[in-house]
Design a protein around this motif. Structure first.
Motif, PDB file in Angstrom:
ATOM      1  N   ARG A  46       0.849  -1.194   0.000  1.00 50.71           N
ATOM      2  CA  ARG A  46       0.000   0.000   0.000  1.00 50.71           C
ATOM      3  C   ARG A  46       0.885   1.245   0.000  1.00 50.71           C
ATOM      4  N   LYS A  47       0.416   2.273  -0.631  1.00 55.13           N
ATOM      5  CA  LYS A  47       1.206   3.497  -0.699  1.00 55.13           C
ATOM      6  C   LYS A  47       0.704   4.560   0.259  1.00 55.13           C
ATOM      7  N   ASN A  48      -0.446   4.296   0.885  1.00 56.38           N
ATOM      8  CA  ASN A  48      -0.926   5.250   1.882  1.00 56.38           C
ATOM      9  C   ASN A  48      -1.756   4.539   2.937  1.00 56.38           C
ATOM     10  N   GLY A  49      -1.390   4.743   4.155  1.00 54.61           N
ATOM     11  CA  GLY A  49      -2.168   4.290   5.302  1.00 54.61           C
ATOM     12  C   GLY A  49      -2.732   2.897   5.239  1.00 54.61           C
ATOM     13  N   PRO A  57       5.315  -0.854  -5.979  1.00 62.92           N
ATOM     14  CA  PRO A  57       6.630  -0.606  -5.387  1.00 62.92           C
ATOM     15  C   PRO A  57       6.615   0.683  -4.569  1.00 62.92           C
ATOM     16  N   CYS A  58       7.151   0.598  -3.362  1.00 65.62           N
ATOM     17  CA  CYS A  58       7.146   1.776  -2.498  1.00 65.62           C
ATOM     18  C   CYS A  58       8.285   1.710  -1.497  1.00 65.62           C
ATOM     19  N   LYS A  59       8.603   2.871  -0.962  1.00 65.27           N
ATOM     20  CA  LYS A  59       9.542   2.965   0.156  1.00 65.27           C
ATOM     21  C   LYS A  59       8.706   3.001   1.422  1.00 65.27           C
ATOM     22  N   GLU A  60       9.180   2.291   2.425  1.00 61.62           N
ATOM     23  CA  GLU A  60       8.502   2.274   3.714  1.00 61.62           C
ATOM     24  C   GLU A  60       9.446   2.843   4.772  1.00 61.62           C
ATOM     25  N   ASN A  61       8.864   3.492   5.767  1.00 61.47           N
ATOM     26  CA  ASN A  61       9.647   4.085   6.840  1.00 61.47           C
ATOM     27  C   ASN A  61       9.009   3.679   8.165  1.00 61.47           C
ATOM     28  N   LEU A  62       9.768   3.017   9.016  1.00 60.82           N
ATOM     29  CA  LEU A  62       9.239   2.535  10.292  1.00 60.82           C
ATOM     30  C   LEU A  62       8.928   3.660  11.268  1.00 60.82           C
ATOM     31  N   ARG A  63       9.444   4.838  10.985  1.00 59.88           N
ATOM     32  CA  ARG A  63       9.317   5.951  11.907  1.00 59.88           C
ATOM     33  C   ARG A  63       8.255   6.966  11.499  1.00 59.88           C
ATOM     34  N   LYS A  64       7.523   6.661  10.425  1.00 60.43           N
ATOM     35  CA  LYS A  64       6.505   7.576   9.910  1.00 60.43           C
ATOM     36  C   LYS A  64       5.269   6.796   9.491  1.00 60.43           C
ATOM     37  N   GLY A  65       4.202   7.526   9.253  1.00 61.23           N
ATOM     38  CA  GLY A  65       2.998   6.942   8.674  1.00 61.23           C
ATOM     39  C   GLY A  65       2.428   5.782   9.457  1.00 61.23           C
ATOM     40  N   GLN A 105       2.572  -2.393 -10.642  1.00 58.09           N
ATOM     41  CA  GLN A 105       1.380  -2.444  -9.810  1.00 58.09           C
ATOM     42  C   GLN A 105       1.479  -3.597  -8.825  1.00 58.09           C
ATOM     43  N   TYR A 106       0.550  -3.604  -7.906  1.00 52.22           N
ATOM     44  CA  TYR A 106       0.463  -4.700  -6.944  1.00 52.22           C
ATOM     45  C   TYR A 106      -0.164  -5.909  -7.625  1.00 52.22           C
ATOM     46  N   MET A 116      -2.841 -20.548  -3.417  1.00 53.99           N
ATOM     47  CA  MET A 116      -3.279 -21.847  -3.930  1.00 53.99           C
ATOM     48  C   MET A 116      -2.121 -22.670  -4.475  1.00 53.99           C
ATOM     49  N   GLY A 117      -0.895 -22.122  -4.441  1.00 58.88           N
ATOM     50  CA  GLY A 117       0.275 -22.855  -4.916  1.00 58.88           C
ATOM     51  C   GLY A 117       0.411 -22.867  -6.427  1.00 58.88           C
ATOM     52  N   ILE A 118      -0.202 -21.913  -7.092  1.00 56.55           N
ATOM     53  CA  ILE A 118      -0.164 -21.837  -8.557  1.00 56.55           C
ATOM     54  C   ILE A 118       0.790 -20.713  -8.970  1.00 56.55           C
ATOM     55  N   PRO A 119       1.914 -21.049  -9.608  1.00 64.72           N
ATOM     56  CA  PRO A 119       2.843 -19.993 -10.030  1.00 64.72           C
ATOM     57  C   PRO A 119       2.245 -19.175 -11.167  1.00 64.72           C
ATOM     58  N   TYR A 120       2.385 -17.868 -11.041  1.00 60.05           N
ATOM     59  CA  TYR A 120       1.852 -17.000 -12.080  1.00 60.05           C
ATOM     60  C   TYR A 120       2.643 -15.706 -12.077  1.00 60.05           C
ATOM     61  N   ASN A 121       3.542 -15.588 -13.035  1.00 63.03           N
ATOM     62  CA  ASN A 121       4.359 -14.386 -13.151  1.00 63.03           C
ATOM     63  C   ASN A 121       3.638 -13.386 -14.032  1.00 63.03           C
ATOM     64  N   ARG A 122       3.318 -12.241 -13.455  1.00 62.96           N
ATOM     65  CA  ARG A 122       2.639 -11.178 -14.194  1.00 62.96           C
ATOM     66  C   ARG A 122       3.637 -10.067 -14.424  1.00 62.96           C
ATOM     67  N   SER A 123       3.788  -9.684 -15.659  1.00 59.16           N
ATOM     68  CA  SER A 123       4.724  -8.629 -16.010  1.00 59.16           C
ATOM     69  C   SER A 123       4.362  -7.329 -15.291  1.00 59.16           C
ATOM     70  N   HIS A 124       5.324  -6.752 -14.621  1.00 57.86           N
ATOM     71  CA  HIS A 124       5.188  -5.454 -13.955  1.00 57.86           C
ATOM     72  C   HIS A 124       4.206  -5.458 -12.786  1.00 57.86           C
ATOM     73  N   LYS A 125       3.988  -6.622 -12.199  1.00 56.36           N
ATOM     74  CA  LYS A 125       3.101  -6.715 -11.044  1.00 56.36           C
ATOM     75  C   LYS A 125       3.751  -7.620  -9.995  1.00 56.36           C
ATOM     76  N   TYR A 126       3.769  -7.133  -8.732  1.00 60.45           N
ATOM     77  CA  TYR A 126       4.400  -7.882  -7.644  1.00 60.45           C
ATOM     78  C   TYR A 126       3.625  -7.714  -6.350  1.00 60.45           C
TER      79      TYR A 126
END
Length: 183
Positions: A46-49, A57-65, A105-106, A116-126
């Motif tokens: 998540r990118k907000n709250g 993809p995002c940066k996370e900070n343990l001391r904020k948000g 994207q997520y 479910m144990g089904i491998p599925y690589n989606r381009s540009h999604k993680y």
């Protein structure tokens, strides 16, 4: 030699609660960091709250948000010793995703298929554990036993190349690192 850090957490978000409920896993989220103080973490999340979207993809900070407001969530910190070259490659990969976040994207479908144990690589999604696995594998930091699209956060606790440095709450983690002035 340098150290890469893997932080596992279980937050109080709806998605985390659903994952915990269906898997009983102690940890439902994973981030990667390249500094001992954990001032900058990278993940696909998540990118907000508390809301699930937007996410990616995002940066996370343990001391904020979110984390600053939820210091009592459980966490484990693992470390991985790597060569300087591998460290730089892994860090560059994480930074690349952040610089180009608009193209990524997520992977919500991948998250469900992973369960479910089904491998599925989606381009540009993680999803988070897939994101960290991609960075570790592509940089040469680790050879994973399964493809990143099948890795769950809890799987990082059983990876023999990783050593557990801390287990407790985020608050205790920051105290152990003498970082409370940032919290």
């Amino acid at each position: 030699m340098k150290t890469i850090y893997i932080l596992l957490t279980r937050s109080t978000t709806l998605v985390s609660k659903m994952i915990h409920y269906t898997t009983s896993a102690d940890y439902t989220h994973v981030s990667i960091a390249f500094d001992e103080d954990l001032k900058q973490l990278y993940s696909s999340a998540r990118k907000n709250g508390r809301t699930m979207f937007p996410a990616g993809p995002c940066k996370e900070n343990l001391r904020k948000g979110y984390y600053k407001k939820h210091m009592n969530i459980p966490c484990s910190l693992y470390k991985l010793e790597v060569t300087d070259q591998v460290y730089e490659q892994a860090k560059a990969a994480a930074e690349y995703y952040i610089r180009n976040e608009q193209y990524y994207q997520y992977n919500i479908l991948g998250l469900l298929l992973c369960r479910m144990g089904i491998p599925y690589n989606r381009s540009h999604k993680y999803f988070c554990s897939e994101f960290v696995g991609e960075i570790l594998e592509k940089s040469g930091a680790m050879e994973l036993e399964k493809q990143p699209s099948l890795i769950r956060p809890i799987d990082y606790t059983d990876m023999p190349d990783l050593s557990c440095e801390f287990e407790g709450t985020l608050l205790d983690l920051l105290k152990s690192k003498n970082q409370m002035q940032y919290a």
